[in-house]
Design an enzyme around this catalytic site. Structure first.
Site, PDB file in Angstrom:
ATOM      1  N   SER A 103      -4.044  -3.245   5.072  1.00 29.94           N
ATOM      2  CA  SER A 103      -4.269  -2.130   4.157  1.00 29.94           C
ATOM      3  C   SER A 103      -4.331  -0.799   4.917  1.00 29.94           C
ATOM      4  O   SER A 103      -3.361  -0.424   5.577  1.00 29.94           O
ATOM      5  CB  SER A 103      -5.533  -2.407   3.334  1.00 29.94           C
ATOM      6  OG  SER A 103      -5.636  -1.502   2.261  1.00 29.94           O
ATOM      7  N   ASP A 156      -0.896  -6.978  -6.183  1.00 29.56           N
ATOM      8  CA  ASP A 156      -1.900  -6.120  -5.521  1.00 29.56           C
ATOM      9  C   ASP A 156      -2.329  -4.980  -6.453  1.00 29.56           C
ATOM     10  O   ASP A 156      -1.516  -4.110  -6.777  1.00 29.56           O
ATOM     11  CB  ASP A 156      -1.297  -5.562  -4.216  1.00 29.56           C
ATOM     12  CG  ASP A 156      -2.324  -4.881  -3.317  1.00 29.56           C
ATOM     13  OD1 ASP A 156      -3.317  -4.340  -3.854  1.00 29.56           O
ATOM     14  OD2 ASP A 156      -2.132  -4.891  -2.091  1.00 29.56           O
ATOM     15  N   HIS A 188      -5.011  -7.979  -3.405  1.00 27.88           N
ATOM     16  CA  HIS A 188      -5.189  -7.166  -2.182  1.00 27.88           C
ATOM     17  C   HIS A 188      -6.010  -7.935  -1.166  1.00 27.88           C
ATOM     18  O   HIS A 188      -7.155  -7.598  -0.865  1.00 27.88           O
ATOM     19  CB  HIS A 188      -5.853  -5.837  -2.537  1.00 27.88           C
ATOM     20  CG  HIS A 188      -5.801  -4.830  -1.423  1.00 27.88           C
ATOM     21  ND1 HIS A 188      -4.618  -4.364  -0.893  1.00 27.88           N
ATOM     22  CD2 HIS A 188      -6.777  -4.196  -0.724  1.00 27.88           C
ATOM     23  CE1 HIS A 188      -4.875  -3.496   0.056  1.00 27.88           C
ATOM     24  NE2 HIS A 188      -6.179  -3.385   0.204  1.00 27.88           N
TER      25      HIS A 188
END
Ligand code: NAG
Length: 209
Positions: A103, A156, A188
């Site tokens: 991320s 996500d 995610h």
């Protein structure tokens, strides 16, 4: 930056994997996953981001590589913060050979590798995006042959899958060896299937001699 978690190689050290966690996490959070998939000649470094107020989270302080103002691909970015963090990552990789991250950490890994003048063995970006994308190709310093594995869940809800796809298209205009892998139903987070792909990439690109 706090002292990183370092897992020494258990055989002759020939390669190093630096992995950057996502927003609000720590190096500890990823060290065991990376430790489990590396091969014995790979040293693992999982740094923890400094604690800072994060605009996206109403100014709450948490481990963050740079300020995140929004997760909208055309929203404003913390250019100064990204560049300062990149300098720290460059120092860390000066003697090492690969980088990766999840991320926000993946975003910083991509930016740091693209702007690093020497070729890294490879970069893994999980559920992430390319920061300051309009500064490329001008800001690119890495050779065209830098291998990138980019992985993204197609469900996500945090960093949209479409942004991952757009990032991959952009990376493909900059580099020759970019692989984008999609994971059906993944949100995610990471999955065993994804970590198996990361493992394969590491085995392929990190030399054992
Ligand atoms: C790159 O930045 C522009 C302008 O902010 C934005 O419209 C575009 O969606 C971004 N692309 C990626 C891949 O983030």
């Amino acid at each position: 930056m706090a002292a990183p978690v370092v897992l020494a190689a258990t055989a002759k050290h020939t390669a190093t994997l630096i992995f950057l966690h996502g927003l609000g996490d720590t190096g500890q959070g990823w060290a065991s996953a990376m430790g489990a998939l590396r091969s014995p000649h790979v040293k693992v470094i999982c740094p923890t981001a400094p604690t800072m107020p994060v605009t996206l989270n109403a100014g709450f302080r948490m481990p963050s590589w740079f300020d995140l103002k929004t997760l909208d691909e055309s929203g404003p970015e913390d250019e100064q913060g990204i560049k300062t963090a990149t300098k720290q990552i460059h120092t860390l990789i000066e003697n090492e050979v690969s980088a990766g991250g999840f991320s926000q950490g993946g975003a910083l890994a991509l930016y740091s590798a693209l702007t690093f003048p020497q070729k890294l063995a490879g970069v893994v970006g999980l559920s992430c995006w390319i920061p300051l994308n309009s500064s490329f190709p001008a800001a690119k310093k890495t050779p065209d042959t830098l291998p990138i594995l980019q992985c993204h869940g197609d469900c996500d809800p945090v960093v949209p899958y479409k942004w991952g796809q757009m990032t991959a298209s952009k990376l493909k205009t900059l580099l020759k060896d970019v692989e984008f892998k999609s994971y059906r139903g993944l949100m995610h987070t990471s999955s065993d299937e994804e970590l198996r792909d990361v493992r394969q990439f590491i085995h392929k690109h990190l030399p054992s001699q």
